[in-house]
Design a protein around this motif. Structure first.
Motif, PDB file in Angstrom:
ATOM      1  N   LYS A   1       3.966   5.788  -5.577  1.00 62.38           N
ATOM      2  CA  LYS A   1       3.819   5.867  -7.035  1.00 62.38           C
ATOM      3  C   LYS A   1       2.834   6.963  -7.434  1.00 62.38           C
ATOM      4  O   LYS A   1       3.072   7.703  -8.398  1.00 62.38           O
ATOM      5  CB  LYS A   1       3.347   4.521  -7.582  1.00 62.38           C
ATOM      6  CG  LYS A   1       4.429   3.453  -7.614  1.00 62.38           C
ATOM      7  CD  LYS A   1       3.899   2.168  -8.229  1.00 62.38           C
ATOM      8  CE  LYS A   1       5.000   1.113  -8.329  1.00 62.38           C
ATOM      9  NZ  LYS A   1       4.491  -0.169  -8.890  1.00 62.38           N
ATOM     10  N   ASP A   2       1.732   7.078  -6.685  1.00 61.54           N
ATOM     11  CA  ASP A   2       0.750   8.133  -6.970  1.00 61.54           C
ATOM     12  C   ASP A   2       1.358   9.520  -6.756  1.00 61.54           C
ATOM     13  O   ASP A   2       1.131  10.438  -7.554  1.00 61.54           O
ATOM     14  CB  ASP A   2      -0.480   7.959  -6.077  1.00 61.54           C
ATOM     15  CG  ASP A   2      -1.287   6.722  -6.442  1.00 61.54           C
ATOM     16  OD1 ASP A   2      -1.129   6.225  -7.564  1.00 61.54           O
ATOM     17  OD2 ASP A   2      -2.058   6.243  -5.579  1.00 61.54           O
ATOM     18  N   THR A   3       2.133   9.658  -5.689  1.00 65.04           N
ATOM     19  CA  THR A   3       2.800  10.938  -5.416  1.00 65.04           C
ATOM     20  C   THR A   3       3.805  11.271  -6.508  1.00 65.04           C
ATOM     21  O   THR A   3       3.924  12.419  -6.946  1.00 65.04           O
ATOM     22  CB  THR A   3       3.510  10.898  -4.048  1.00 65.04           C
ATOM     23  OG1 THR A   3       2.561  10.589  -3.028  1.00 65.04           O
ATOM     24  CG2 THR A   3       4.172  12.234  -3.735  1.00 65.04           C
TER      25      THR A   3
ATOM     26  N   LYS B   1       3.681  10.414  -9.609  1.00 61.57           N
ATOM     27  CA  LYS B   1       2.964  10.855 -10.802  1.00 61.57           C
ATOM     28  C   LYS B   1       2.624  12.342 -10.713  1.00 61.57           C
ATOM     29  O   LYS B   1       2.716  13.076 -11.697  1.00 61.57           O
ATOM     30  CB  LYS B   1       1.688  10.035 -10.971  1.00 61.57           C
ATOM     31  CG  LYS B   1       1.913   8.588 -11.371  1.00 61.57           C
ATOM     32  CD  LYS B   1       0.593   7.842 -11.484  1.00 61.57           C
ATOM     33  CE  LYS B   1       0.820   6.379 -11.841  1.00 61.57           C
ATOM     34  NZ  LYS B   1      -0.472   5.637 -11.904  1.00 61.57           N
ATOM     35  N   ILE B   2       2.229  12.789  -9.502  1.00 60.61           N
ATOM     36  CA  ILE B   2       1.875  14.198  -9.305  1.00 60.61           C
ATOM     37  C   ILE B   2       3.094  15.093  -9.454  1.00 60.61           C
ATOM     38  O   ILE B   2       3.055  16.118 -10.147  1.00 60.61           O
ATOM     39  CB  ILE B   2       1.228  14.391  -7.922  1.00 60.61           C
ATOM     40  CG1 ILE B   2      -0.101  13.629  -7.847  1.00 60.61           C
ATOM     41  CG2 ILE B   2       1.007  15.870  -7.625  1.00 60.61           C
ATOM     42  CD1 ILE B   2      -0.730  13.619  -6.471  1.00 60.61           C
TER      43      ILE B   2
ATOM     44  N   THR C   1      10.678  13.716  -7.258  1.00 60.31           N
ATOM     45  CA  THR C   1      10.483  12.533  -8.089  1.00 60.31           C
ATOM     46  C   THR C   1      11.645  11.554  -7.933  1.00 60.31           C
ATOM     47  O   THR C   1      11.437  10.332  -7.823  1.00 60.31           O
ATOM     48  CB  THR C   1      10.349  12.929  -9.571  1.00 60.31           C
ATOM     49  OG1 THR C   1       9.241  13.832  -9.721  1.00 60.31           O
ATOM     50  CG2 THR C   1      10.112  11.715 -10.449  1.00 60.31           C
TER      51      THR C   1
ATOM     52  N   ASN D   1       0.831  -1.215   0.000  1.00 59.61           N
ATOM     53  CA  ASN D   1       0.000   0.000   0.000  1.00 59.61           C
ATOM     54  C   ASN D   1       0.860   1.257   0.000  1.00 59.61           C
ATOM     55  O   ASN D   1       0.532   2.250  -0.665  1.00 59.61           O
ATOM     56  CB  ASN D   1      -0.920   0.007   1.213  1.00 59.61           C
ATOM     57  CG  ASN D   1      -2.000  -1.051   1.131  1.00 59.61           C
ATOM     58  OD1 ASN D   1      -2.363  -1.494   0.038  1.00 59.61           O
ATOM     59  ND2 ASN D   1      -2.526  -1.464   2.276  1.00 59.61           N
ATOM     60  N   ARG D   2       1.948   1.207   0.728  1.00 55.64           N
ATOM     61  CA  ARG D   2       2.857   2.359   0.758  1.00 55.64           C
ATOM     62  C   ARG D   2       3.519   2.559  -0.599  1.00 55.64           C
ATOM     63  O   ARG D   2       3.701   3.689  -1.052  1.00 55.64           O
ATOM     64  CB  ARG D   2       3.916   2.152   1.834  1.00 55.64           C
ATOM     65  CG  ARG D   2       4.745   3.393   2.094  1.00 55.64           C
ATOM     66  CD  ARG D   2       5.725   3.198   3.217  1.00 55.64           C
ATOM     67  NE  ARG D   2       6.548   4.392   3.413  1.00 55.64           N
ATOM     68  CZ  ARG D   2       7.592   4.453   4.221  1.00 55.64           C
ATOM     69  NH1 ARG D   2       7.939   3.386   4.927  1.00 55.64           N
ATOM     70  NH2 ARG D   2       8.288   5.567   4.331  1.00 55.64           N
TER      71      ARG D   2
ATOM     72  N   SER E   1       2.227   1.803  -3.454  1.00 51.56           N
ATOM     73  CA  SER E   1       1.186   2.390  -4.311  1.00 51.56           C
ATOM     74  C   SER E   1       1.032   3.882  -4.046  1.00 51.56           C
ATOM     75  O   SER E   1       0.874   4.682  -4.985  1.00 51.56           O
ATOM     76  CB  SER E   1      -0.135   1.666  -4.073  1.00 51.56           C
ATOM     77  OG  SER E   1      -1.162   2.230  -4.854  1.00 51.56           O
ATOM     78  N   SER E   2       1.098   4.282  -2.773  1.00 56.84           N
ATOM     79  CA  SER E   2       0.989   5.699  -2.416  1.00 56.84           C
ATOM     80  C   SER E   2       2.153   6.511  -2.961  1.00 56.84           C
ATOM     81  O   SER E   2       1.969   7.620  -3.484  1.00 56.84           O
ATOM     82  CB  SER E   2       0.916   5.834  -0.894  1.00 56.84           C
ATOM     83  OG  SER E   2       0.882   7.182  -0.508  1.00 56.84           O
TER      84      SER E   2
END
Length: 295
Positions: free
Chosen positions: A15-17, A19-20, A254, A9-10, A12-13
């Protein structure tokens, strides 16, 4: 596997960050290119305007008093105005803090100070700190335009002519190159003749232009346009510096996310391997126990 699930889960979090931050980097890069083009396209006009001011100054006798060059040394209690250019948002490293620090240092000096803050970050900072600033001076710094610079210069020039302000400064971030920028303070008014003259201050005598009605009147019309150009240049450079600072900050974020993903992947694989080993051990232990019961 609960531990491995938390790590997943971490991951995944992160990876989302990532992308931003990567998207913000691309957006800032696009804005920076556009700002540089706008500044490059307008610079020749203001350079020509500065040359025109030089020619006019050389035609005005030394004993003629020019209002925009009057330093008002007779005034002891001086009124100082500061145009402070910050960003409208953060996530740009130390960009906003460097500008605000210079403004705070200036406020500690003698005199009456008036702040004209452009940018939501600066306004929020001084408002939360209880520092007085011109509340009606509400300008964003996104997509700087010549019209906005003209409105700002009209306001401060009028206050200077009405002697509500004796000195006007601008605090902004100057972009030195694509890797370096510097927050600095520049004096706008009053001007100094020496800043417009050649090193030797001599006149080559080639200017045969007639100034109507007088060189003094022509100069009084040129100076406000020069101030407008200076402010526009500062707004554009500050905007470019902000985008550049945000690009560098997002690039660093990044890269940090990538490094974090590598570490989390290793930890996740170890956790999975430990869980699998544990399950295999439990199966073998169960099988041995069953075998002993049969014996």
């Amino acid at each position: 596997m609960s531990n491995a699930r938390e790590i997943k889960n971490r991951i995944s979090s992160v990876k989302d960050t990532m992308k931003i931050t990567n998207a913000m980097y691309m957006i800032s890069s696009s804005k920076l290119k556009k700002a540089k083009i706008n500044l490059k396209n307008t610079q020749p006009y203001f350079y020509s305007l500065q040359e025109a001011i030089v020619r006019v100054i050389k035609r005005i006798p030394e004993d003629v008093k020019l209002s925009y060059f009057d330093d008002r040394t007779d005034k002891i209690d001086r009124n100082k105005g500061y145009i402070v250019i910050t960003g409208d948002k953060g996530l740009a490293g130390a960009y906003n803090n460097n500008v605000i620090k210079i403004a705070e240092d200036e406020l500690k000096k003698d005199g009456n100070h008036v702040l004209f803050v452009a940018g939501n970050v600066g306004r929020s900072y001084f408002e939360n700190k209880g520092t007085n600033y011109d509340a009606e001076f509400k300008y964003t710094v996104q997509n700087p335009t010549l019209h906005r610079a003209r409105v700002i210069s009209g306001r401060v020039v009028q206050m200077f002519n009405e002697k509500k302000l004796d000195e006007i400064y601008i605090i902004y971030t100057r972009m030195i190159n694509s890797l370096e920028s510097k927050a600095e303070i520049q004096k706008i008014l009053p001007l100094r003749k020496v800043d417009f003259m050649d090193e030797d201050g001599t006149d080559d005598g080639t200017d045969e232009t007639n100034y109507i009605p007088t060189p003094h009147d022509v100069l009084n019309n040129l100076i406000p346009n020069f101030v407008t150009g200076f402010i526009y240049g500062a707004l554009t450079e500050a905007y470019s510096s902000e985008q550049n600072a945000r690009m560098m900050a997002m690039e660093a974020a990044t890269n940090n996310a990538k490094d974090m993903l590598k570490e989390l992947s290793i930890i996740y694989n170890r956790a999975r391997q430990a869980a699998i080993t544990q399950e295999v051990t439990e199966v073998i232990s169960g099988a041995k126990a069953q075998k002993r019961k049969k014996l």
